[in-house]
Structures are given as C-alpha cells and as structure tokens.
Design an enzyme around this catalytic site. Structure first.
Site, PDB file in Angstrom:
ATOM      1  N   ASP A  11      45.265  14.507  27.988  1.00 61.38           N
ATOM      2  CA  ASP A  11      45.628  13.433  28.916  1.00 61.38           C
ATOM      3  C   ASP A  11      44.717  12.235  28.747  1.00 61.38           C
ATOM      4  O   ASP A  11      43.490  12.385  28.707  1.00 61.38           O
ATOM      5  CB  ASP A  11      45.471  13.933  30.366  1.00 61.38           C
ATOM      6  CG  ASP A  11      46.795  14.312  30.995  1.00 61.38           C
ATOM      7  OD1 ASP A  11      47.841  13.801  30.553  1.00 61.38           O
ATOM      8  OD2 ASP A  11      46.778  15.140  31.927  1.00 61.38           O
ATOM      9  N   GLU A  66      57.573  15.795  36.209  1.00 58.63           N
ATOM     10  CA  GLU A  66      56.844  16.477  37.280  1.00 58.63           C
ATOM     11  C   GLU A  66      57.507  16.236  38.630  1.00 58.63           C
ATOM     12  O   GLU A  66      57.752  15.092  39.035  1.00 58.63           O
ATOM     13  CB  GLU A  66      55.382  15.988  37.307  1.00 58.63           C
ATOM     14  CG  GLU A  66      54.561  16.662  38.401  1.00 58.63           C
ATOM     15  CD  GLU A  66      53.056  16.519  38.239  1.00 58.63           C
ATOM     16  OE1 GLU A  66      52.593  16.004  37.200  1.00 58.63           O
ATOM     17  OE2 GLU A  66      52.326  16.952  39.167  1.00 58.63           O
ATOM     18  N   GLU A 111      50.790   8.617  31.487  1.00 52.03           N
ATOM     19  CA  GLU A 111      51.754   8.573  32.590  1.00 52.03           C
ATOM     20  C   GLU A 111      52.432   7.203  32.666  1.00 52.03           C
ATOM     21  O   GLU A 111      51.780   6.187  32.467  1.00 52.03           O
ATOM     22  CB  GLU A 111      51.034   8.849  33.923  1.00 52.03           C
ATOM     23  CG  GLU A 111      50.410  10.226  33.998  1.00 52.03           C
ATOM     24  CD  GLU A 111      49.719  10.491  35.338  1.00 52.03           C
ATOM     25  OE1 GLU A 111      49.763   9.636  36.253  1.00 52.03           O
ATOM     26  OE2 GLU A 111      49.122  11.586  35.462  1.00 52.03           O
ATOM     27  N   LYS A 124      48.657  12.369  25.962  1.00 51.24           N
ATOM     28  CA  LYS A 124      49.712  12.190  26.973  1.00 51.24           C
ATOM     29  C   LYS A 124      49.284  11.061  27.890  1.00 51.24           C
ATOM     30  O   LYS A 124      48.098  10.926  28.203  1.00 51.24           O
ATOM     31  CB  LYS A 124      49.905  13.491  27.775  1.00 51.24           C
ATOM     32  CG  LYS A 124      50.826  13.336  28.987  1.00 51.24           C
ATOM     33  CD  LYS A 124      51.310  14.674  29.530  1.00 51.24           C
ATOM     34  CE  LYS A 124      50.439  15.298  30.579  1.00 51.24           C
ATOM     35  NZ  LYS A 124      50.218  14.480  31.791  1.00 51.24           N
ATOM     36  N   ASP A 128      44.278  15.920  32.887  1.00 52.92           N
ATOM     37  CA  ASP A 128      43.282  15.233  33.713  1.00 52.92           C
ATOM     38  C   ASP A 128      43.179  15.914  35.079  1.00 52.92           C
ATOM     39  O   ASP A 128      42.360  15.529  35.917  1.00 52.92           O
ATOM     40  CB  ASP A 128      43.566  13.727  33.834  1.00 52.92           C
ATOM     41  CG  ASP A 128      44.907  13.417  34.468  1.00 52.92           C
ATOM     42  OD1 ASP A 128      45.707  14.350  34.694  1.00 52.92           O
ATOM     43  OD2 ASP A 128      45.170  12.225  34.741  1.00 52.92           O
ATOM     44  N   SER A 129      43.964  17.002  35.263  1.00 53.53           N
ATOM     45  CA  SER A 129      43.746  17.885  36.416  1.00 53.53           C
ATOM     46  C   SER A 129      42.354  18.513  36.333  1.00 53.53           C
ATOM     47  O   SER A 129      41.884  19.099  37.306  1.00 53.53           O
ATOM     48  CB  SER A 129      44.829  18.966  36.484  1.00 53.53           C
ATOM     49  OG  SER A 129      45.006  19.571  35.214  1.00 53.53           O
TER      50      SER A 129
END
Ligand code: KIV
Length: 271
Positions: free
Chosen positions: A90, A189, A122, A120, A51-52
């Site tokens: 993401d 991270e 978070e 993925k 999602d960057s």
C-alpha cells in the site's frame, strides 16, 4: 545445474489468467517476515502489505499516520519471508495525493527499497494520472475503490459505500478508468454485493473484495481479523478462522503461572 528448487511464482499475469479461468484469488495482509513465510508456505496467492499496519501494528486509530518509510520497512520484512506469492504494498496517505511526480517517486522508493512486486493506492479519477505515470515506469498498480480508509475524515464513518445510485455510478466509471489506466487488479471494499458483481463482470482485470460479496474474483482479509488476534473487531463481512486472542492469552497465563511457581524451567529444560 542450479541447486535451487523451481518455484512457480505468482505474477500479475497469473492473476489475470486466474480470472479468465474462473479461479478465485486468495489475498491476505501481512506485515512481517514470520507471518509472510507461513502464509506463503500455506499457498496464499497474494500478500498485501496493507497500510492497515497503521492500525494493527502501530495501534493508530486510522491508516492516515503511517509513513512511507514505515511501509517500506514492513514490506522489506514480508519480502524476506516469501518464495512464490505476489507482494503488493500500500502507498500510504500523503505519498501520492499531491501530484503524479510525487506519486511516481514514492512508488519507485517502495519497489527499489523493499523488493516487492507491485503497489496499491486508493481512489478513482483523481489518481488516474498518477496511476498512468507509475504503470508507464513499469510498476504494476492495484487500485482500491469503495470504502477507501485513507479518506475516513471525508466519509465520517466506516459504513458501506455506494448504496446510493450516484456514488454507485461514479464507482462503475472509476473502475473502468482504473482498468484503462493500466491497473492489474482492483480492491473493492465494503460495497453492496450486487454492485461488486456488476463491476467484476464489466472488467477484464480481477476484483478482490472485502465486504463486497461472493462474486468478486478474489477475497482479502486483514490477518489480525481473520486469525482472531483482536476479538473486538467483528464486522459482518469478517469470517474468523481462529481465536488467537484466546489461545495466546491462555498460553501466556500458563507461562506466567509456571514461572511464578518455579515449574519452569524443569531440569530437562536446563543445562
Ligand atoms: O490496508 C489494508 O489492509 C487494505 C485491505 C483492507 C484491502 O487495504
């Protein structure tokens, strides 16, 4: 007889075997067909449609604004470019936090509409119910602990996480919870290298580090950072392998000059 060449595909099982064999896992982000094709052909193990994309593709300041539809679009482009590597997508902010039914519905959309192999998301204890539900539906899940950028407004900074004992202890608990919930791997991270080592050694599933030291089972970098497309982002953990900003600027300046001076196109470049 099949005319297709046999390609050895990387699966979530391959990554587990790599950890068991002590072979490090290489992961890089990609958001489009052309770069995905290059990275796959170069031999990368895993492509993360991060999602960057919100930052490096769309120009947003954070990863918060990117939508599920936009992530699916990027994932579709990447999947068309690969032959053998594992593709992880993401789940964007807002597509899984409200409840586990919404999380499952979002994960199913990513898998059905993009053709990617896994997702993925978070977080720790607060997303475990969602992870269980997604894994039960047959969708492989990669976890993400430490600096979780979707929570930037809670953290207030992008500084190293879990330097204090309480946060480190919670992270260790969360890592075990995510493994028990069925995650096949875990991104760590921006946490201290010693903590990442301890977590990596305590888990059977592989850890993939970014700013988490050398003892993770693999490493991930954002492609724009490691290729030097944006030279203003230079955190300590980043190794820049190319200076594309300089090369591209030089090439485009040369092109402009050639057009202005009528040097381009030449006769040989004309019909
Ligand atoms: O979105 C992303 O690029 C990521 C990596 C930094 C792990 O989540």
């Amino acid at each position: 007889m099949s005319v297709h060449k046999e390609v050895k595909k990387i699966t979530t099982n391959t990554l587990l075997k790599m950890k068991a064999a002590g072979e490090k896992i290489s992961m890089i982000t990609a958001y489009d067909f052309s770069f995905a094709r290059l990275f796959d052909a170069a031999g990368i193990d895993v492509i993360l449609v991060g999602d960057s994309a919100s930052n490096v593709m769309a120009g947003h300041e954070t990863t918060v604004p990117i939508t599920l539809d936009q992530m699916i679009y990027h994932a579709q482009c990447v999947v068309r470019g690969i032959d053998r590597c594992l593709v992880v997508v993401d789940m964007p902010f807002g597509s899984y936090q409200s409840n586990s039914d919404i999380a499952l519905a979002s994960a199913i959309r990513i898998m059905k509409e993009s053709g990617a192999h896994s997702i993925k998301l978070e977080g720790g204890a607060e997303v475990v119910e969602s992870i269980r539900k997604i894994v039960s539906a047959g969708i492989p899940v990669m976890g993400h602990l430490g600096l979780t950028p979707q929570s930037i407004y809670k953290f207030g900074t992008y500084n190293v996480r879990a330097k204090e004992e309480a946060e480190a202890a919670q992270l260790k608990k969360d890592a075990l919870l995510l493994q028990e919930a069925g995650c096949f791997a875990l991104v760590l991270e921006k946490i201290p290298a010693s903590l990442a080592r301890e977590v990596s050694q305590s888990l059977a599933i592989p850890t993939i580090g970014i700013g988490a030291g050398a003892d993770c089972d693999g490493q991930v970098l954002v492609m724009h950072d490691m290729l030097g497309i944006n030279n203003t982002f230079r955190p300590r953990f980043l190794r820049q392998y190319l200076n594309l900003q300089e090369s591209i600027t030089g090439a485009v300046q040369q092109y402009i000059q050639d057009v202005k001076s009528s040097d381009f196109p030449s006769q040989a470049e004309s019909y």
